[in-house]
Write an enzyme that holds these catalytic residues in place. Structure first.
Site, short mmCIF file in Angstrom:
data_model
loop_
_atom_site.label_atom_id
_atom_site.label_comp_id
_atom_site.label_asym_id
_atom_site.label_seq_id
_atom_site.Cartn_x
_atom_site.Cartn_y
_atom_site.Cartn_z
N ILE A 98 -21.91 -17.12 -19.23
CA ILE A 98 -22.48 -18.36 -17.20
C ILE A 98 -22.87 -17.28 -16.13
O ILE A 98 -22.44 -16.39 -16.06
CB ILE A 98 -21.79 -19.33 -17.13
CG1 ILE A 98 -20.52 -20.35 -18.22
CG2 ILE A 98 -21.64 -20.22 -15.72
CD1 ILE A 98 -20.05 -21.11 -17.60
N GLY A 115 -23.87 -10.45 -12.50
CA GLY A 115 -22.53 -11.19 -12.20
C GLY A 115 -21.81 -12.10 -13.37
O GLY A 115 -22.66 -12.10 -13.86
N SER A 116 -21.67 -12.80 -13.03
CA SER A 116 -20.96 -13.92 -13.34
C SER A 116 -19.90 -14.40 -14.31
O SER A 116 -18.97 -14.04 -13.43
CB SER A 116 -21.88 -14.47 -14.52
OG SER A 116 -22.42 -12.82 -15.11
N ARG A 117 -19.57 -15.48 -14.59
CA ARG A 117 -18.18 -15.62 -15.61
C ARG A 117 -18.37 -15.71 -16.91
O ARG A 117 -19.48 -16.58 -17.94
CB ARG A 117 -17.88 -17.34 -15.08
CG ARG A 117 -17.10 -17.35 -15.35
CD ARG A 117 -16.68 -18.94 -14.42
NE ARG A 117 -16.29 -20.04 -15.22
CZ ARG A 117 -16.61 -21.30 -14.97
NH1 ARG A 117 -17.09 -21.83 -13.71
NH2 ARG A 117 -16.44 -23.00 -16.19
#
Length: 197
Positions: A133, A163-165
């Site tokens: 994600i 960045g992110s998940r």
């Protein structure tokens, strides 16, 4: 396979580092800023080797467990990656890739509930799914696998630039009793076991 940086890192870092030299003579502060930014890009995209355990579903990402919830009888665990974490993502267990699907979307902070609508890449295996994600500053998801590939536990499957998940949607057979982590725990991609059914 050992390597220092995620694929494509030099496309981000090299222009900044090349600009630093000339600017050091004309505008030293700009040159220094460019050099620091280039080095930060290299640090962000580092790709260290990992020691993967022989059993269990390992974490697909470095970071903090930010999501633990049930969806339609299946367990989802999400790992939020901060800027200082390694952003190369790994397969939770050995399996064959059935499909990869890119879903366009927003770029909300990856730790917020709104991130459920963010740009993402689903990597579907026969029994479970890994979802990369994008976050507020992440603009590129880089998959390393495609349908038909077979991966080992802890093998690199992609990275997200800036960045992110990363979420794991476990098979229905994996329950909360099988989880060995909880929200707030720090985990390492390819090393920390998330669930041991």
């Amino acid at each position: 396979m050992s390597r220092w940086f995620a694929p494509g890192t030099w496309w981000y870092a090299l222009p900044l580092l090349l600009m630093a030299g000339p600017f050091m003579w004309v505008l030293p502060s700009v040159g220094a800023g460019s050099a620091i930014a280039g080095l930060a890009v290299l640090y962000f995209h580092r790709d260290p080797d990992r020691e993967t355990p022989a059993a269990g579903y390992v974490s697909p990402a470095d970071g903090t467990v930010s999501v633990v919830r049930e969806e339609d009888g299946r367990l989802r665990v999400g790992v939020f990656m901060n800027v200082y974490h390694v952003h190369v993502n790994r397969a939770p267990t050995a399996d064959a890739v059935q499909e990869t699907t890119h879903v366009p979307g927003a770029h909300r902070p990856a730790f917020s509930k709104e991130s459920d609508r963010n740009e993402r890449l689903h990597v579907d295996f026969p029994d479970y799914r890994v979802t990369l994600i994008a976050g507020a500053f992440a603009r590129r998801i880089h998959p390393y696998v495609e349908a038909g590939d077979t991966v080992e536990r802890g093998e690199r499957i992609g990275h997200i630039s800036f960045g992110s998940r990363v979420d794991v949607l476990f098979p229905p057979s994996v329950t909360r009793e099988d989880l060995v982590v909880e929200r707030g725990d720090s985990v390492r991609a390819g090393e920390t076991v998330l669930a041991d059914p």
